[in-house]
Scaffold this active site. Structure first.
Site, mmCIF file in Angstrom:
data_model
loop_
_atom_site.group_PDB
_atom_site.id
_atom_site.type_symbol
_atom_site.label_atom_id
_atom_site.label_comp_id
_atom_site.label_asym_id
_atom_site.label_seq_id
_atom_site.Cartn_x
_atom_site.Cartn_y
_atom_site.Cartn_z
ATOM 1 N N GLY A 510 46.640 32.229 47.134
ATOM 2 C CA GLY A 510 47.930 31.841 47.685
ATOM 3 C C GLY A 510 47.905 31.772 49.198
ATOM 4 N N GLY A 512 50.740 31.579 52.673
ATOM 5 C CA GLY A 512 52.132 31.695 53.107
ATOM 6 C C GLY A 512 52.225 31.766 54.608
ATOM 7 C CB VAL A 517 47.559 35.976 48.786
ATOM 8 C CG1 VAL A 517 47.507 37.129 47.776
ATOM 9 C CG2 VAL A 517 48.832 36.046 49.608
ATOM 10 C CE LYS A 531 51.960 39.445 52.199
ATOM 11 N NZ LYS A 531 53.370 39.094 51.899
ATOM 12 C CG ASP A 599 61.670 33.958 51.536
ATOM 13 O OD1 ASP A 599 62.290 32.894 51.269
ATOM 14 O OD2 ASP A 599 60.475 33.982 51.838
#
Length: 816
Positions: A510, A512, A517, A531, A599
């Protein structure tokens, strides 16, 4: 390149203190006083008492009691018989006992209470809490809440707990409620046998088990004298829902523990008991089994035991089996809980006199009863079933604390140690520490000089450990101290490099705004999500507040639906957060009071291997003041999920998250993103488009085609109504998340009712419904529209977790 003199070597005071404690405990070890991990305390007494081959030491001289004379006192019963319950220690204010823990393992803690009357006080009027605090992990567990030892039989109450802890200090706090007082007669703390936790399974956070039931099925009570670790086993007659289908059976042959270790059992989800510390021989030598099937009854029937439990509690259940009659290959039966199928037992893989057991976790689902049933399987050639023993333990989840509860320690009772030994140990220890510190300083300085030549952002070799310098322990960006963070969660950069194969892009799962991540595997074999924050080339500190907030929030709370923080790393200017790994990815992948998340979106709702949803990413979260209805803040979040009122007024409220969650509900229903720029302008924004279709009565047309024909119309109506209420422009018109939860559970019941009306086969078909207790009927929130035709019938309780040896969660090992 930056000059070397700008890189000052700094070792925090906490690190020096840790070195002092650690190395002084190693130096002159043979001269230091060391307590074994076995403590038996006779509270309020000046004399020792022997009970079941255990010597309970008087707490007045043991050194374990931490309380001043004004907070506690010893009392004696008017009954002059000399035994463990002759005396008690009472507390007017919070006080504690402290025990040194030297090794990892599962510890058994027993607290003894007998509410006797003395000349000065009646103990039956005491009302208090008991909690446990472990100094290294900084976790606190509420063992007893609003506890009273008063009971109708005037007999002693023994509360038993299982704690998975490592080296450090275990503090047991006794806290009176209001103007009342607390008391205890005796305390046991000792390391359980190694075989008690048969498999090494590390939990994402510490937990405690409280014994609620321990039953010897099929025979009489077993006293602590006949148990290797002094447990009491009750007789099962009082828990049988119906005595007619049950009969007792006993064998004189001893259990074959070597056979019980047979590897084939593991493939069937069972664990072989390899000695009598798992349960005494008497448990496996007796059983309750079915009587002959009554005439006229063609289908098999069940035996059921019913247990009263605390509503909303989760319990670990361990069931014990041993084939002591018939042929194991011809007997196959099913295990049920509240009518739900749990496990199939028996078959050719099982041997005669092999003891084995199975662990599983149950949620009471707001019911105050848990039923355990056994009944023949359709695969059997011999219609019978049996059970030898049962244990039920309530799961207590701890909470992380930055500081232990306050309590004054009375040093007068500490063990006396010769002054010469103390001085010699301290001087020797300090000498060693001075040498080590000089070496560490020189090593750090040399390492800094070696690595300061480059500052480019690139993977590092997975061999170097690097500096342990921590921004979090020095201070925040504004200079405020950060010593309240949980330092027990720190993970070295070297370990994370190894866990992620030096942050291999092949393990990238992932990306962001904060960073990438990666999937990783820690040294203890646990899969985690790592992360790694983006490099701050300008040195502005951007991103550090999010890093700091995430640690502060998630290190203090644990919840079934929150992604757990396993640890963090802040070495080498790194900002790395380590979470539990969610096997099924994010909710978006599956759809193609006090904290405002800010969020909420489908990519921040992750699913584990059992499809249990958990909320992640608290970098933007805010803890709003409880006395205010909103928090003024710059608008942050993700476009498409942002509350329109928040955008206009910059006033963040708890209802802002409600709006975002409404968007998530539409995502789940329609299987499309919140914003899709490829669609026509009036359809780009899912929230606007969905609400327009709802008002026109066309919502069914935009439901995901793969589920459209599976949704009950009543359930769809309630689900869409809930989403519509969440997406109201005026925050005052939106429901609370509590109301949203009730409405969604109501929609789920409507869907389940529709499913139950359809003919289907189920593995619980053979389970008797006579003893199944229905769920407490749930109704939608007050603001909902109720349709009489929509009311759902009560459903069966559902299993919370299966197929795991949950007792083994108590083993610590290398787990953090």
């Amino acid at each position: 390149m930056e000059s070397l003199h700008n890189h000052k070597i700094h070792i925090p005071l906490f690190s020096l203190f840790f070195l002092l404690l650690h190395f002084s405990s190693l130096h002159f070890l043979s001269l230091a006083y060391a307590q074994p991990d076995k403590y038996f305390v006779n509270c309020g007494s000046k004399a020792d008492v022997n009970l079941n081959d255990r010597v309970f030491t008087a707490d007045s001289s043991s050194g374990f009691l931490c309380s001043d004379s004004e907070k506690s006192r010893a009392i004696e019963s008017t009954n002059q018989a000399r035994n463990l319950y002759q005396t008690a220690r009472i507390f007017c204010n919070q006080s504690h006992y402290e025990f040194t823990i030297a090794e990892n393992g599962t510890y058994i803690v027993r607290l003894h209470f007998l509410a006797f009357s003395s000349f000065s006080v009646n103990l039956s009027s005491a009302l208090f809490d008991v909690s446990a605090f472990h100094t290294v992990s900084n976790f606190e567990f509420k063992l007893l809440n609003n506890f009273t030892a008063k009971n109708s039989s005037n007999s002693a109450l023994i509360e038993e707990f299982f704690l998975a802890i490592g080296p450090g200090s275990l503090k047991l706090y006794f806290t009176p409620q209001g103007s009342s007082f607390a008391f205890v007669n005796a305390i046991e703390v000792f390391l359980a046998p190694l075989e008690f936790s048969p498999q090494n399974y590390s939990s994402s956070f510490p937990l405690v088990l409280r014994k609620t039931y321990r039953v010897n099925v099929g025979d009489q009570e077993i006293t602590p004298d006949d148990d290797k670790i002094w447990r009491k086993w009750e007789q099962d007659d009082s828990y049988l829902s119906d005595l007619n289908p049950a009969k007792e059976f006993r064998s004189s042959k001893e259990p074959d523990y070597e056979g019980g270790e047979h590897n084939n059992l593991a493939t069937y989800g069972f664990v072989g008991a390899d000695n009598d510390s798992i349960a005494p021989d008497l448990v496996y030598q007796t059983a309750t089994l079915m009587t002959d099937i009554p005439k006229g009854l063609s289908s098999p029937f069940n035996i059921t035991w019913s247990f009263s439990v605390r509503a909303d509690a989760r319990h670990l259940v361990r069931v014990h089996f041993c084939f002591i009659f018939g042929s194991p290959g011809s007997i196959v039966f099913n295990l049920y809980s509240n009518g739900n199928f749990i496990k199939k037992v028996g078959g050719p893989a099982f041997g005669l006199y092999w003891p084995f057991y199975h662990d599983f976790v149950l949620s009471s689902n707001r019911s105050e009863f848990i039923n355990i049933s056994i009944g023949p399987s359709k695969d059997t050639t011999y219609n019978n079933s049996f059970l030898n023993g049962l244990e039920m333990l309530e799961i207590i989840e701890g909470q992380a604390l930055s500081n232990p509860p306050a309590s004054v320690c009375n040093m007068k009772g500490r063990k006396k140690i010769k002054v010469g030994l103390v001085v010699g140990s301290v001087i020797g220890g300090l000498s060693l520490i001075c040498i080590l510190i000089v070496g560490i300083l020189f090593g750090l300085k040399y390492r800094k000089a070696k690595h300061v030549e480059t500052s480019e952002w690139s993977p590092m070799l997975a061999v170097g450990g690097g500096s342990t310098h921590s921004r979090l322990t020095d201070g925040t960006i504004t200079g405020s101290p950060m010593n309240y963070l949980n330092l027990g969660l720190k993970i070295s950069f070297a370990e994370l490099q190894q866990a992620t194969n030096n942050f291999d892009t092949k393990l990238l799962i992932g990306e962001g705004g904060f960073g990438n991540v990666y999937r990783g595997t820690l040294l203890n074999g646990r899969n985690v999500a790592v992360k790694r924050g983006k490099r701050d080339e300008k040195g502005s500190g951007q991103g550090f507040p999010e890093f700091q907030t995430e640690i502060m929030v998630l290190s203090k709370i644990r919840h079934r639906h929150l992604v757990s923080l396993i640890g963090y790393c802040d070495e080498r200017s790194e900002m790395i957060l380590v979470y539990e790994f969610m096997e099924k990815g994010s909710l978006r992948d599956r759809a193609a009071g006090g904290i405002i998340h800010r969020d909420v979106k489908s990519t921040n709702i992750l699913l584990d291997e059992n499809h249990v949803a958990k909320v992640a990413d608290f970098g933007l979260s805010r803890s709003g003041p409880l006395d205010e209805t909103h928090v003024s803040t710059n608008v942050k979040g993700t476009f498409g999920y942002l509350d329109p009122e928040y955008i206009m007024s910059q006033q963040l409220t708890e209802k802002s998250d409600v709006y975002s969650f409404g968007v998530v509900l539409l995502e789940v229903l329609c299987a499309r993103p919140a914003i899709d720029t490829m669609l026509p302008r009036d359809q780009m924004n899912l929230a606007e488009w969905g609400m327009l279709c709802k008002k026109k009565g066309l919502l069914e047309q935009i439901v995901d085609s793969s589920i459209k024909n599976q949704i009950d119309p009543s359930s769809l109506r309630k689900f869409s109504e809930t989403a519509e209420k969440c997406l109201q422009e005026d925050a005052n018109d939106r429901p609370t998340m509590g109301d949203v939860l009730w409405d969604l559970e109501y929609a789920f019941q409507l869907q389940q009712t529709a499913k139950h009306r359809e003919p289907h086969e189920d593995s619980t078909a053979n389970a008797s419904s006579a003893f199944v207790l229905p769920n407490i009927q749930r109704f939608p929130s007050v603001s909902s529209t109720i349709n009489i035709d929509d009311l759902a019938l009560p459903g069966d309780d559902e299993l919370d977790t299966t197929e795991v040896e949950v007792f083994s969660q108590l083993r610590v090992g290398d787990a953090r």
